[in-house]
Motif scaffolding. Structure first.
Motif, PDB file in Angstrom:
ATOM      1  N   ILE A   1     -51.649 -10.427  97.987  1.00  0.00           N
ATOM      2  CA  ILE A   1     -50.778 -10.308  97.076  1.00  0.00           C
ATOM      3  C   ILE A   1     -49.661 -11.245  97.461  1.00  0.00           C
ATOM      4  N   ARG A   2     -48.847 -11.482  96.502  1.00  0.00           N
ATOM      5  CA  ARG A   2     -47.745 -12.528  96.982  1.00  0.00           C
ATOM      6  C   ARG A   2     -46.314 -11.682  97.259  1.00  0.00           C
ATOM      7  N   ARG A   3     -46.051 -10.461  96.669  1.00  0.00           N
ATOM      8  CA  ARG A   3     -45.047  -9.690  96.978  1.00  0.00           C
ATOM      9  C   ARG A   3     -45.092  -8.381  97.583  1.00  0.00           C
ATOM     10  N   PRO A   4     -44.419  -8.017  98.544  1.00  0.00           N
ATOM     11  CA  PRO A   4     -44.528  -6.934  99.426  1.00  0.00           C
ATOM     12  C   PRO A   4     -44.458  -5.640  98.324  1.00  0.00           C
ATOM     13  N   GLU A   5     -43.579  -5.620  97.693  1.00  0.00           N
ATOM     14  CA  GLU A   5     -43.235  -4.568  96.559  1.00  0.00           C
ATOM     15  C   GLU A   5     -44.637  -4.244  95.890  1.00  0.00           C
ATOM     16  N   GLN A   6     -45.568  -5.010  95.666  1.00  0.00           N
ATOM     17  CA  GLN A   6     -46.809  -4.611  95.160  1.00  0.00           C
ATOM     18  C   GLN A   6     -47.840  -3.634  96.038  1.00  0.00           C
TER      19      GLN A   6
END
Length: 218
Positions: free
Chosen positions: A31-36
């Protein structure tokens, strides 16, 4: 099996992660974004934060080390422009294939699109998307170091999956639920006899397992 999925937060990828985890596979999603990360953990997958638009082959290969299969399910997504169709739908796909080869991961499944063609004409964003997907598919098909299968679904829907599909080299146009696309990918990962095939997928009358076995026997 350990399976690493690029585009791990996508709608098809999250469905696939749930299916693979439920049957006992070890799954990681890039994934690109940690919040995912929370959504992947809820699906039973290990979140791996790595931006495929800026990472090196060596970076990605480290995440693929020890995997039995790789699935490219990433895409720039709705609302993205022509530039990101190239950097994600083509560029990231090529990078992920390079990394799979570097890590010694032979089984490689690509989620492409019906109509993908590197020479597709037109000036709209969707035309650029089809060219990017087609160029990525061409790159993968030229690789002797991968046991690849390219899956080209028809129009994706969020309808509940039926488990009944048509999976052939040429199906003609039609819709298919994302649930059923994920189920087909899960079967393809386990069916190396489909290596070297570019397959179209729409809703149909054959159970997923039967459909995959049928094309594997051709």
């Amino acid at each position: 099996m350990r399976i690493v999925i690029a585009g791990g937060h996508g709608q098809i990828a999250l469905r696939l992660e749930r299916l693979l985890a439920a049957r006992g596979d070890e799954v990681a999603g890039i994934i690109r974004r940690p919040e995912q990360s929370g959504d992947l953990l809820a699906a039973g997958a290990e979140p791996v934060v790595c931006d495929l638009e800026s990472a090196s082959v060596e970076d990605v290969a480290r995440h693929l080390a020890g995997a039995d299969a790789a699935v490219f399910a990433a895409g720039a997504g709705p609302g993205s422009g022509v530039g990101r169709k190239d950097t994600v739908d083509r560029g990231a796909a090529v990078l992920f294939a390079d990394a799979a080869e570097a890590a010694g991961v032979r089984r490689y499944v690509v989620v492409s699109s019906m109509g993908a063609d590197a020479e597709h004409p037109g000036d709209e964003v969707f035309d650029a998307y089809l060219r990017a997907k087609g160029a990525a598919d061409d790159d993968v098909r030229a690789r002797a170091g991968l046991d690849w299968t390219i899956l080209r679904p028809g129009m994706l829907t969020n309808d509940a999956g039926t488990g009944l599909v048509r999976l052939e080299v040429d199906t003609g146009r039609g819709p298919v639920p994302r649930d059923d696309v994920a189920a087909v990918i899960a079967e393809l990962v386990d069916t190396p006899a489909t290596s070297g095939l570019t397959l179209e997928l729409i809703s149909g009358s054959a159970p997923v397992g039967v459909a995959v076995k049928s094309v594997a026997g051709n």
